[in-house]
Design a protein around this motif. Sequence first.
Motif, PDB file in Angstrom:
ATOM      1  N   ALA A 199      40.923   6.551  -0.656  1.00 42.47           N
ATOM      2  CA  ALA A 199      40.119   5.871  -1.674  1.00 42.47           C
ATOM      3  C   ALA A 199      38.746   5.501  -1.125  1.00 42.47           C
ATOM      4  O   ALA A 199      37.731   5.674  -1.807  1.00 42.47           O
ATOM      5  N   GLU A 200      38.706   5.017   0.112  1.00 42.50           N
ATOM      6  CA  GLU A 200      37.402   4.655   0.684  1.00 42.50           C
ATOM      7  C   GLU A 200      36.557   5.890   0.962  1.00 42.50           C
ATOM      8  O   GLU A 200      35.338   5.878   0.739  1.00 42.50           O
ATOM      9  N   LEU A 201      37.169   6.975   1.424  1.00 42.07           N
ATOM     10  CA  LEU A 201      36.419   8.219   1.604  1.00 42.07           C
ATOM     11  C   LEU A 201      35.858   8.690   0.264  1.00 42.07           C
ATOM     12  O   LEU A 201      34.705   9.127   0.191  1.00 42.07           O
ATOM     13  N   LEU A 202      36.641   8.564  -0.785  1.00 39.77           N
ATOM     14  CA  LEU A 202      36.172   8.951  -2.117  1.00 39.77           C
ATOM     15  C   LEU A 202      34.988   8.083  -2.543  1.00 39.77           C
ATOM     16  O   LEU A 202      33.992   8.586  -3.066  1.00 39.77           O
ATOM     17  N   ILE A 262      39.302  16.191   0.597  1.00 34.54           N
ATOM     18  CA  ILE A 262      39.547  14.873   1.184  1.00 34.54           C
ATOM     19  C   ILE A 262      40.863  15.022   1.933  1.00 34.54           C
ATOM     20  O   ILE A 262      41.874  15.392   1.343  1.00 34.54           O
ATOM     21  N   GLU A 263      40.842  14.744   3.232  1.00 38.27           N
ATOM     22  CA  GLU A 263      42.027  14.939   4.059  1.00 38.27           C
ATOM     23  C   GLU A 263      42.270  13.711   4.920  1.00 38.27           C
ATOM     24  O   GLU A 263      41.360  13.218   5.577  1.00 38.27           O
ATOM     25  N   VAL A 264      43.494  13.233   4.897  1.00 37.26           N
ATOM     26  CA  VAL A 264      43.889  12.058   5.669  1.00 37.26           C
ATOM     27  C   VAL A 264      45.172  12.400   6.417  1.00 37.26           C
ATOM     28  O   VAL A 264      46.098  12.986   5.832  1.00 37.26           O
ATOM     29  N   TYR A 269      42.728   9.854  -7.952  1.00 36.20           N
ATOM     30  CA  TYR A 269      41.558  10.232  -8.753  1.00 36.20           C
ATOM     31  C   TYR A 269      41.551   9.507 -10.093  1.00 36.20           C
ATOM     32  O   TYR A 269      40.502   8.995 -10.507  1.00 36.20           O
ATOM     33  N   GLU A 270      42.682   9.425 -10.739  1.00 31.16           N
ATOM     34  CA  GLU A 270      42.730   8.742 -12.030  1.00 31.16           C
ATOM     35  C   GLU A 270      42.457   7.246 -11.874  1.00 31.16           C
ATOM     36  O   GLU A 270      41.749   6.647 -12.688  1.00 31.16           O
ATOM     37  N   ARG A 271      42.984   6.648 -10.829  1.00 31.93           N
ATOM     38  CA  ARG A 271      42.728   5.226 -10.557  1.00 31.93           C
ATOM     39  C   ARG A 271      41.236   4.970 -10.307  1.00 31.93           C
ATOM     40  O   ARG A 271      40.715   3.912 -10.645  1.00 31.93           O
ATOM     41  N   MET A 272      40.556   5.955  -9.745  1.00 30.66           N
ATOM     42  CA  MET A 272      39.132   5.812  -9.418  1.00 30.66           C
ATOM     43  C   MET A 272      38.224   6.263 -10.570  1.00 30.66           C
ATOM     44  O   MET A 272      37.017   6.380 -10.397  1.00 30.66           O
ATOM     45  N   GLY A 273      38.796   6.534 -11.735  1.00 30.08           N
ATOM     46  CA  GLY A 273      37.993   6.836 -12.913  1.00 30.08           C
ATOM     47  C   GLY A 273      37.754   8.297 -13.207  1.00 30.08           C
ATOM     48  O   GLY A 273      36.970   8.628 -14.099  1.00 30.08           O
ATOM     49  N   TYR A 274      38.419   9.187 -12.498  1.00 31.20           N
ATOM     50  CA  TYR A 274      38.291  10.621 -12.775  1.00 31.20           C
ATOM     51  C   TYR A 274      39.212  10.971 -13.941  1.00 31.20           C
ATOM     52  O   TYR A 274      40.296  10.406 -14.080  1.00 31.20           O
TER      53      TYR A 274
END
Length: 150
Positions: A88-91, A75-77, A121-126
């Motif tokens: 986050a949206e790409l994820l 994932i690159e921004v 990643y942790e915020r998104m549940g990983y």
Amino acid sequence: MNYRLYEYDDFDDLYAIEEVCFQSPERFTRRYMRQLIASQETATWIAEENGRMAGFAILEFIRQVAPTVAYISTIEVLPIQRGHGVGAELLRRLEGSANAESATGIWLHVDVENASAIRLYERMGYRKNSRANHYYARNRPAAIYVKQLV
């Protein structure tokens, strides 16, 4: 910000972001990046604003084992776009692609020193699953994060 799937003509802009985000030897080669994106076992999402690419993300499907799992290759921004929810949206888009392919889980490697990516990643549940020593150039370790999908 507009999000869409990769198109063939996107490659030069996509690789320009790779060159900004990573230095050699961590950077993917052009050849490897083209092969990765061209694979039938990947999904590549593009983030763009006003017709200019701001970031991208690549997901690989691993079907050699049942059930299918997905691996986040990158994932690159662009630096100027960071901190605005693009990553986050790409994820979320990658997770949507994984769900569409009935993947039961998704995983990734992340440099243990990349605190902002780890927070995302942790915020998104990983959740951290393990560690791979000497994974990146200069023998830097990677943390392995996983998420179960529904």
